[in-house]
Motif scaffolding. Structure first.
Motif, PDB file in Angstrom:
ATOM      1  N   LEU A 143      10.808  12.478  -2.431  1.00  0.00           N
ATOM      2  CA  LEU A 143      11.860  11.520  -2.081  1.00  0.00           C
ATOM      3  C   LEU A 143      12.090  11.468  -0.571  1.00  0.00           C
ATOM      4  O   LEU A 143      12.443  10.410  -0.036  1.00  0.00           O
ATOM      5  N   GLU A 144      11.880  12.571   0.121  1.00  0.00           N
ATOM      6  CA  GLU A 144      11.992  12.554   1.583  1.00  0.00           C
ATOM      7  C   GLU A 144      10.944  11.620   2.192  1.00  0.00           C
ATOM      8  O   GLU A 144      11.245  10.846   3.116  1.00  0.00           O
ATOM      9  N   ILE A 145       9.714  11.679   1.673  1.00  0.00           N
ATOM     10  CA  ILE A 145       8.657  10.777   2.154  1.00  0.00           C
ATOM     11  C   ILE A 145       9.047   9.324   1.890  1.00  0.00           C
ATOM     12  O   ILE A 145       8.945   8.462   2.764  1.00  0.00           O
ATOM     13  N   ILE A 146       9.495   9.066   0.659  1.00  0.00           N
ATOM     14  CA  ILE A 146       9.851   7.699   0.287  1.00  0.00           C
ATOM     15  C   ILE A 146      10.994   7.183   1.150  1.00  0.00           C
ATOM     16  O   ILE A 146      10.948   6.059   1.664  1.00  0.00           O
ATOM     17  N   LEU A 147      12.028   7.985   1.343  1.00  0.00           N
ATOM     18  CA  LEU A 147      13.182   7.563   2.145  1.00  0.00           C
ATOM     19  C   LEU A 147      12.744   7.202   3.565  1.00  0.00           C
ATOM     20  O   LEU A 147      13.143   6.161   4.103  1.00  0.00           O
ATOM     21  N   ARG A 148      11.928   8.047   4.159  1.00  0.00           N
ATOM     22  CA  ARG A 148      11.483   7.805   5.540  1.00  0.00           C
ATOM     23  C   ARG A 148      10.714   6.480   5.638  1.00  0.00           C
ATOM     24  O   ARG A 148      10.936   5.694   6.556  1.00  0.00           O
ATOM     25  N   ASN A 202       0.826  -1.204   0.000  1.00  0.00           N
ATOM     26  CA  ASN A 202       0.000   0.000   0.000  1.00  0.00           C
ATOM     27  C   ASN A 202       0.865   1.261   0.000  1.00  0.00           C
ATOM     28  O   ASN A 202       0.598   2.216  -0.747  1.00  0.00           O
ATOM     29  N   ASP A 203       1.925   1.265   0.811  1.00  0.00           N
ATOM     30  CA  ASP A 203       2.848   2.408   0.817  1.00  0.00           C
ATOM     31  C   ASP A 203       3.467   2.620  -0.568  1.00  0.00           C
ATOM     32  O   ASP A 203       3.567   3.762  -1.052  1.00  0.00           O
ATOM     33  N   GLU A 204       3.916   1.528  -1.178  1.00  0.00           N
ATOM     34  CA  GLU A 204       4.570   1.654  -2.484  1.00  0.00           C
ATOM     35  C   GLU A 204       3.593   2.207  -3.528  1.00  0.00           C
ATOM     36  O   GLU A 204       4.001   2.946  -4.430  1.00  0.00           O
ATOM     37  N   SER A 205       2.335   1.838  -3.419  1.00  0.00           N
ATOM     38  CA  SER A 205       1.344   2.376  -4.367  1.00  0.00           C
ATOM     39  C   SER A 205       1.188   3.883  -4.189  1.00  0.00           C
ATOM     40  O   SER A 205       1.055   4.614  -5.175  1.00  0.00           O
TER      41      SER A 205
END
Length: 287
Positions: free
Chosen positions: A212-217, A134-137
């Motif tokens: 990218l900050e959201i994704i990294l976290r 779900n996060d990856e989506s």
């Protein structure tokens, strides 16, 4: 620039009912349309969170692994065939965003395959990988929306299939899957993303950097799930996780290891100092 277009969606998600988690995971894996894969992932993840998708004890074995559903574009090529583009141009920035979006789309399938393929595990295992899917989506949607702001869409650039190839190699062994897909391939993002964020901010592209900050976290937590379940598998098998990790790196991952490594992020994601030393040694030997 390419014109922006949406793929037609052929699945009415509200009409899709699935009796259990394994059937739902298979739905998401099989979806070829990007729009369908995203919608089904989010719908099924919400249903699982509501307790509507049980995990059966008597389900038939998983189907043999194969390529998940994919749109006709992008074309999948060898990584060496992908052109190098700088971030200074609009096209170069768009190609970079497209590459990250492709990784996130693959990561949806990686998470669903873990939930689908490996049976008889604690409920927390399935909860972790459904949440990761779900996060990856969400990550994919953020990146695709940003790509469209540049006048492009997903599929406008070529991509590679490296992530799924490792998934196929580890389909027979949940321990190896947990060691190598989250903790080697996906963990690579922990190493390279901070530098990309800094470059984008230096170019004044705070909008992409913020994504990218959201994704990294959130990827730190995803890799941590891989670490947690790798150690769970090792404990169940009575093997030393440090030794087994070194063995798996040598057997499968030589060409995938590239330093330098983000020590702080990897420690937060469940690596220990011995594992970091093993990664550094093998990366140096492979370079």
């Amino acid at each position: 620039m390419h014109s922006v277009s949406s793929e037609p969606s052929v699945v009415q998600v509200g009409d899709v009912g699935r009796a259990n988690l394994f059937e739902a995971a298979r739905d998401c894996l099989d979806a070829a349309s990007v729009d369908d894969k995203i919608a089904l992932t989010q719908s099924h993840a919400a249903a699982f969170a509501r307790g509507e998708l049980p995990i059966p004890d008597n389900a038939p074995p998983p189907q043999p692994i194969g390529m998940p559903g994919r749109p006709l574009r992008p074309a999948l090529v060898h990584p060496r065939e992908l052109p190098r583009r700088g971030l200074g141009s609009q096209e170069g920035r768009a190609a970079f965003i497209h590459a990250i979006a492709h990784i996130e789309l693959n990561a949806i399938d990686l998470a669903w395959d873990a939930a689908y393929r490996f049976r008889g595990l604690p409920e927390a295992f399935y909860a972790d990988w459904v949440a990761v899917a779900n996060d990856e989506s969400r990550h994919f949607v953020l990146l695709r929306d940003r790509l469209r702001q540049f006048g492009y869409d997903y599929g406008d650039f070529d991509a590679h299939n490296g992530l799924w190839e490792m998934t196929e190699k580890t389909a027979h062994d949940g321990l190896a899957r947990m060691a190598l897909v989250p903790r080697v391939l996906e963990a690579r993002g922990l190493d390279v993303t901070p530098g990309m964020i800094a470059k984008l901010r230096g170019l004044g592209d705070d909008a992409t950097a913020d994504i990218l900050e959201i994704i990294l976290r959130e990827e730190v937590a995803h890799v941590a799930a891989g670490s947690r379940w790798f150690r769970w598998y090792c404990d169940r098998a009575g093997v030393d996780p440090r030794l087994r990790f070194r063995e798996l790196l040598k057997e499968y991952a030589g060409g995938y290891l590239h330093g330098p490594f983000n020590l702080q992020a990897r420690l937060l994601a469940g690596f220990d100092e011995d594992e970091m030393a093993a990664l550094s040694q093998l990366a140096a030997a492979a370079s």
